[in-house]
Design an enzyme around this catalytic site. Sequence first.
Site, PDB file in Angstrom:
ATOM      1  N   GLU A  40       0.824  -1.211   0.000  1.00 17.79           N
ATOM      2  CA  GLU A  40       0.000   0.000   0.000  1.00 17.79           C
ATOM      3  C   GLU A  40       0.860   1.265   0.000  1.00 17.79           C
ATOM      4  OE1 GLU A  40      -3.088   0.417  -0.520  1.00 17.79           O
ATOM      5  OE2 GLU A  40      -3.632  -1.705  -0.525  1.00 17.79           O
ATOM      6  N   CYS A 193     -14.463  -0.477 -14.517  1.00 20.34           N
ATOM      7  CA  CYS A 193     -14.943   0.904 -14.418  1.00 20.34           C
ATOM      8  C   CYS A 193     -13.760   1.856 -14.602  1.00 20.34           C
ATOM      9  CB  CYS A 193     -15.617   1.119 -13.055  1.00 20.34           C
ATOM     10  SG  CYS A 193     -16.622   2.617 -12.963  1.00 20.34           S
ATOM     11  N   CYS A 200     -19.106  -1.271 -19.264  1.00 21.19           N
ATOM     12  CA  CYS A 200     -20.355  -1.357 -18.498  1.00 21.19           C
ATOM     13  C   CYS A 200     -21.118  -2.657 -18.755  1.00 21.19           C
ATOM     14  CB  CYS A 200     -21.249  -0.167 -18.830  1.00 21.19           C
ATOM     15  SG  CYS A 200     -20.527   1.431 -18.385  1.00 21.19           S
ATOM     16  N   CYS A 203     -20.048  -5.271 -16.265  1.00 23.82           N
ATOM     17  CA  CYS A 203     -19.873  -4.817 -14.890  1.00 23.82           C
ATOM     18  C   CYS A 203     -20.896  -5.483 -13.972  1.00 23.82           C
ATOM     19  CB  CYS A 203     -20.027  -3.302 -14.802  1.00 23.82           C
ATOM     20  SG  CYS A 203     -19.893  -2.638 -13.121  1.00 23.82           S
ATOM     21  N   CYS A 209     -26.256   0.939 -11.385  1.00 16.63           N
ATOM     22  CA  CYS A 209     -25.400   2.108 -11.657  1.00 16.63           C
ATOM     23  C   CYS A 209     -26.225   3.274 -12.203  1.00 16.63           C
ATOM     24  CB  CYS A 209     -24.302   1.746 -12.646  1.00 16.63           C
ATOM     25  SG  CYS A 209     -23.182   3.122 -12.999  1.00 16.63           S
TER      26      CYS A 209
END
Length: 359
Positions: A40, A193, A200, A203, A209
Amino acid sequence: MSVILLEWYDAHAREMPWRTSPQARSAGVLPDPYAVWLSEIMLQQTTVATVKDYFIRFITRWPTVRDLAAAQDADVMAEWAGLGYYARARNLLKCARTVVTDHDGVFPADHDALLNLPGIGPYTAAAVSSIAFDLPHAVLDGNVERVMARLYDIHTPLPDAKPQLMIHAKALTPARRAGDYAQAVMDLGATICTPKSPACGICPWRDPCAARAAGTMADLPKKTPKKAKPVRHGTVYIGRRTDGAWLLETRPEKGLLGGMLGWPGSEWVDAALPHPQSAPPATGDWTENSGEVRHTFTHFHLILRVVTAQLPPGAEPAQGTFRPDNVFRPSDLPTVMRKAYDLVRSDATPHMTDSQSLL
């Protein structure tokens, strides 16, 4: 909705060297908090593709947080060279040493305790809490911001939209499998995305959405226009003794490129001001290179003129120290300093011997 996304993640999770797969996790294999934290920190403002090799080198050389805490500062900074945002490397060492001294070498499984560690802010604390310890803390990186803005059709520009996006991110974070969910929503933003041409049709959240229903997904998230970056100028001096030793310096710990190896040089000043004047770091026949180094930092563009010289064996530098050729590794230099080295190397005359040529 989180259930739908987790089902998608179980089938499509990206493989990462620091990640525990959802199948392994369900079989009882727990993530290594050290690996999660290290990844991270490296991934802040840096792509996965760039980070992978760095992560593998770090985790191979320093397999535990105790190993990293015991490392020499110069070795860690050298391994970090080229990854950018060098304050991260300095904080990496501070954090590792704090975990060893204050937490007996074990990362605390507590969000607030993580926030108190050097170099860990709200996003990193949430990521480590959720991914390493499965605690329900919402992550909000650039990928998640984009997913939330589209899922709820939010047109408030970033960064002003962050509080609103965080509310939605928290509401969707499940109490169970919070770590897998955090990685799932980041994977969704990275692979489906995406900023341009979101996929889409495949997705898992296409039905709920709001931006897809409104046809606004390509316009989101909106962002406040950035100010033009200023341009700064400076000079670096690349000197080499006839015995092959290089004149280098370790930059001050505080400030840009803090603690990194580099070439002695001038301050970096605004382009509107006269070019910074500085004396060469050692007596010699210094010659300005015909090219220049251009590099972009987060807040400004930098243009460096490069001045070179071959220095006598007894040269006594006023700035920097000589490093033997068999110890110096160009890969230890941060990118902007490596660009200067590469510029000089590209201009070296091939037929010259080492005693005749700088390189």
